[in-house]
Every structure is written in C-alpha cells, then in structure tokens.
Design an enzyme around this catalytic site. Structure first.
Site, PDB file in Angstrom:
ATOM      1  N   LYS A   7       0.834  -1.221   0.000  1.00  0.00           N
ATOM      2  CA  LYS A   7       0.000   0.000   0.000  1.00  0.00           C
ATOM      3  C   LYS A   7       0.860   1.260   0.000  1.00  0.00           C
ATOM      4  O   LYS A   7       0.637   2.173  -0.793  1.00  0.00           O
ATOM      5  CB  LYS A   7      -0.923   0.024   1.236  1.00  0.00           C
ATOM      6  CG  LYS A   7      -1.844  -1.178   1.355  1.00  0.00           C
ATOM      7  CD  LYS A   7      -2.764  -1.066   2.570  1.00  0.00           C
ATOM      8  CE  LYS A   7      -2.060  -1.110   3.914  1.00  0.00           C
ATOM      9  NZ  LYS A   7      -1.438  -2.416   4.234  1.00  0.00           N
ATOM     10  N   ARG A  82      -9.455   1.293   8.962  1.00  0.00           N
ATOM     11  CA  ARG A  82      -9.066  -0.068   9.309  1.00  0.00           C
ATOM     12  C   ARG A  82     -10.128  -0.762  10.150  1.00  0.00           C
ATOM     13  O   ARG A  82      -9.929  -1.922  10.518  1.00  0.00           O
ATOM     14  CB  ARG A  82      -7.779  -0.034  10.120  1.00  0.00           C
ATOM     15  CG  ARG A  82      -6.509  -0.378   9.328  1.00  0.00           C
ATOM     16  CD  ARG A  82      -5.373  -0.060  10.261  1.00  0.00           C
ATOM     17  NE  ARG A  82      -4.146  -0.760  10.077  1.00  0.00           N
ATOM     18  CZ  ARG A  82      -3.064  -0.256   9.480  1.00  0.00           C
ATOM     19  NH1 ARG A  82      -3.121   0.901   8.899  1.00  0.00           N
ATOM     20  NH2 ARG A  82      -1.946  -0.934   9.468  1.00  0.00           N
ATOM     21  N   ARG A 121      12.189  -4.641   4.924  1.00  0.00           N
ATOM     22  CA  ARG A 121      12.040  -3.265   4.430  1.00  0.00           C
ATOM     23  C   ARG A 121      12.718  -2.210   5.299  1.00  0.00           C
ATOM     24  O   ARG A 121      12.894  -2.383   6.492  1.00  0.00           O
ATOM     25  CB  ARG A 121      10.579  -2.933   4.146  1.00  0.00           C
ATOM     26  CG  ARG A 121       9.646  -2.997   5.297  1.00  0.00           C
ATOM     27  CD  ARG A 121       8.216  -2.859   4.781  1.00  0.00           C
ATOM     28  NE  ARG A 121       7.297  -2.725   5.889  1.00  0.00           N
ATOM     29  CZ  ARG A 121       5.986  -2.636   5.756  1.00  0.00           C
ATOM     30  NH1 ARG A 121       5.424  -2.685   4.569  1.00  0.00           N
ATOM     31  NH2 ARG A 121       5.221  -2.512   6.811  1.00  0.00           N
ATOM     32  N   ARG A 155      11.430   0.130  10.675  1.00  0.00           N
ATOM     33  CA  ARG A 155      10.335   0.243  11.628  1.00  0.00           C
ATOM     34  C   ARG A 155      10.489  -0.783  12.742  1.00  0.00           C
ATOM     35  O   ARG A 155      10.819  -1.937  12.476  1.00  0.00           O
ATOM     36  CB  ARG A 155       8.998   0.016  10.912  1.00  0.00           C
ATOM     37  CG  ARG A 155       8.560   1.203  10.116  1.00  0.00           C
ATOM     38  CD  ARG A 155       7.384   0.898   9.251  1.00  0.00           C
ATOM     39  NE  ARG A 155       6.278   0.228   9.942  1.00  0.00           N
ATOM     40  CZ  ARG A 155       5.090   0.022   9.399  1.00  0.00           C
ATOM     41  NH1 ARG A 155       4.847   0.455   8.166  1.00  0.00           N
ATOM     42  NH2 ARG A 155       4.144  -0.608  10.060  1.00  0.00           N
ATOM     43  N   ARG A 166      -0.255  -8.221  13.659  1.00  0.00           N
ATOM     44  CA  ARG A 166      -0.794  -7.258  12.688  1.00  0.00           C
ATOM     45  C   ARG A 166      -1.717  -7.955  11.697  1.00  0.00           C
ATOM     46  O   ARG A 166      -2.746  -7.409  11.288  1.00  0.00           O
ATOM     47  CB  ARG A 166       0.356  -6.532  11.974  1.00  0.00           C
ATOM     48  CG  ARG A 166       1.037  -5.538  12.912  1.00  0.00           C
ATOM     49  CD  ARG A 166       2.418  -5.156  12.459  1.00  0.00           C
ATOM     50  NE  ARG A 166       2.424  -4.397  11.231  1.00  0.00           N
ATOM     51  CZ  ARG A 166       3.537  -4.183  10.501  1.00  0.00           C
ATOM     52  NH1 ARG A 166       4.702  -4.681  10.891  1.00  0.00           N
ATOM     53  NH2 ARG A 166       3.472  -3.477   9.415  1.00  0.00           N
TER      54      ARG A 166
HETATM   55  P1  AMP Z   1       1.023   0.885   9.039  1.00  0.00           P
HETATM   56  O1  AMP Z   1       2.172   1.805   8.801  1.00  0.00           O
HETATM   57  O2  AMP Z   1      -0.194   1.240   8.215  1.00  0.00           O
HETATM   58  O3  AMP Z   1       1.399  -0.564   8.943  1.00  0.00           O
HETATM   59  O4  AMP Z   1       0.580   1.125  10.556  1.00  0.00           O
HETATM   60  C1  AMP Z   1       1.460   0.838  11.637  1.00  0.00           C
HETATM   61  C2  AMP Z   1       0.665   0.743  12.947  1.00  0.00           C
HETATM   62  O5  AMP Z   1       0.030   1.994  13.213  1.00  0.00           O
HETATM   63  C3  AMP Z   1      -0.459  -0.275  12.938  1.00  0.00           C
HETATM   64  O6  AMP Z   1      -0.013  -1.586  13.254  1.00  0.00           O
HETATM   65  C4  AMP Z   1      -1.377   0.294  14.029  1.00  0.00           C
HETATM   66  O7  AMP Z   1      -0.870   0.047  15.336  1.00  0.00           O
HETATM   67  C5  AMP Z   1      -1.259   1.782  13.774  1.00  0.00           C
HETATM   68  N1  AMP Z   1      -2.272   2.271  12.803  1.00  0.00           N
HETATM   69  C6  AMP Z   1      -2.030   2.782  11.552  1.00  0.00           C
HETATM   70  N2  AMP Z   1      -3.179   3.125  10.942  1.00  0.00           N
HETATM   71  C7  AMP Z   1      -4.171   2.813  11.810  1.00  0.00           C
HETATM   72  C8  AMP Z   1      -5.588   2.907  11.751  1.00  0.00           C
HETATM   73  N3  AMP Z   1      -6.222   3.393  10.672  1.00  0.00           N
HETATM   74  N4  AMP Z   1      -6.285   2.471  12.837  1.00  0.00           N
HETATM   75  C9  AMP Z   1      -5.676   1.996  13.941  1.00  0.00           C
HETATM   76  N5  AMP Z   1      -4.352   1.859  14.057  1.00  0.00           N
HETATM   77  C10 AMP Z   1      -3.589   2.263  13.001  1.00  0.00           C
END
Ligand code: AMP
Length: 212
Positions: A7, A82, A121, A155, A166
C-alpha cells in the site's frame, strides 16, 4: 490489503506521479511517536504490539488532515480506514465536506510472502523513500536513489513476531471492510503479488477507467 501488501509503495508513487496527497495514518503515528507528543506516547506501545490504535484518535488525526489545503486536489488514504467505525466516520467526514470516495483498492497477496516482504524493508531517514533488502535495494548500496541520503531507518514493528499480531488485526478488524465497500460498488481488486510496476499500472488503469 494486509500489512506488506504494498500500500505505502503504491501510494507514494501515486503521490509523486499524480499529485494525489498520500495520507498514511501509520506515517502520521510514527511522526507523533518520534516527536514525543501525548498521542505518540499513547500509540507507541500499541503499535509495537501490532494492535490497532483506538478509533477516536485516528479519526481525529484524519479529520484534521483532510481539511488542509494540500488535500484539495485529492488524496489517498493509506492504511485508513481499518475498522467499521473508522469507515463510518470517514463517510460522515466526506459527506459533510461534499466529497466522496472515488475508489477503494483492494491489494490481494499471498500471505506466505508477507513476512519476507515486511522484515526486509527500510526507508531513507531523510526523504522517506521506501526500500527492501531483496526486492528493492537502492541502486548504489547505502545511498538513497531519491535524495542521495545515507541514513536509513527500519520500523520497530517490522519483525516476524509483530507481523502475526498485525495480520490478526487485519483479518478480525479490517477485512470486514471489503464487503462494506463491495456492496457500494467502489471496490476494485488488484493483484498485489505482481511486480511493483505492474501493480502500479493496474491501479492507474482502475483510476482512469472509472473516474467519476
Ligand atoms: P502501518 O504503517 O499502516 O502498517 O501502521 C502501523 C501501525 O500503526 C499499525 O499496526 C497500528 O498500530 C497503527 N495504525 C495505523 N493506521 C491505523 C488505523 N487506521 N487504525 C488503527 N491503528 C492504526
């Protein structure tokens, strides 16, 4: 798409080439954690465990962001919504501004491939360009293709243990959004296992074919 579907990679390119602002809630939260803000302190542990940050915090974050002038030519929501509560809040936010969702893109992937994608990554500390040890190393080792930076970051949640949590959060809380958007006729599926350029072409075709 689940974590590791691509994404962020695709959203970054759509931003660069189409001028659509990429709004990544994950990036926003990581910036909050780094700055040591109240929100960042609340989110840090949750993110390290691979769980979802509470809806009301995320909704407030997005609501403030889409009102900014750089979003007026369109934006891509990357990693949001989400949960069903987030999707419903998004509907309210958009309709109160006279906006609507043009497309929802589902990126399908073979889950066996995700751990390798995620654990390899890293990104440029200066400009944020994304890389992968195996699938997308910089052309010159140790130097960012985009800005020439030489510092990179990984990360904290990109490890095999957190990926399992996740993925669980994805299946339990996010996958129910697929039927939600399919029922409205806005959901388009792309093959996230194809090569990066091929995925990008599929998304571009989808955006061009159904522009409303
Ligand atoms: P990502 O970079 O999209 O993989 O997000 C990393 C982490 O941020 C996720 O595992 C969640 O803990 C938090 N997070 C990101 N976007 C959301 C969302 N829309 N709702 C809830 N938690 C989020």
């Amino acid at each position: 798409g689940p974590p590791g579907a691509g994404k962020g990679t695709q959203a970054q390119r759509l931003q660069d080439e189409m001028g659509l602002k990429q709004l990544s809630t994950g990036d926003m939260l990581r910036a909050e954690v780094k700055s040591g803000s109240e929100l960042g302190r609340r989110a840090a542990g949750i993110m390290e465990r691979g769980e979802l940050v509470p809806d009301e915090l995320i909704i407030a974050l997005i609501e403030a962001r889409i009102s900014q002038p750089d979003c007026r030519h369109g934006f891509i929501l990357d990693g949001f919504p989400r949960t069903t509560a987030q999707a419903e809040a998004l509907d309210r936010m958009l309709s109160s501004r006279g906006l609507k969702l043009d497309h929802v893109i589902e990126m399908t992937v073979d889950e066996a491939a995700l751990t390798a994608r995620i654990t390899g990554r890293f990104s440029c500390a200066k400009c944020g360009a994304g890389y992968h040890d195996t699938f997308k190393p910089p052309a010159k080792p140790g130097v960012c293709d985009a800005c020439g930076g030489t510092e990179f970051t990984r990360r904290k949640d990109d490890n095999a243990e957190t990926v399992t949590a996740r993925l669980r959060a994805y299946h339990e809380q996010t996958a129910p959004l697929l039927p939600y958007y399919r029922a409205r006729g806005v959901l388009k599926k792309v093959d996230g296992m194809a090569a990066m350029d091929a995925v990008y072409s599929q998304i571009r075709e989808t955006l061009a074919a159904n522009r409303t």
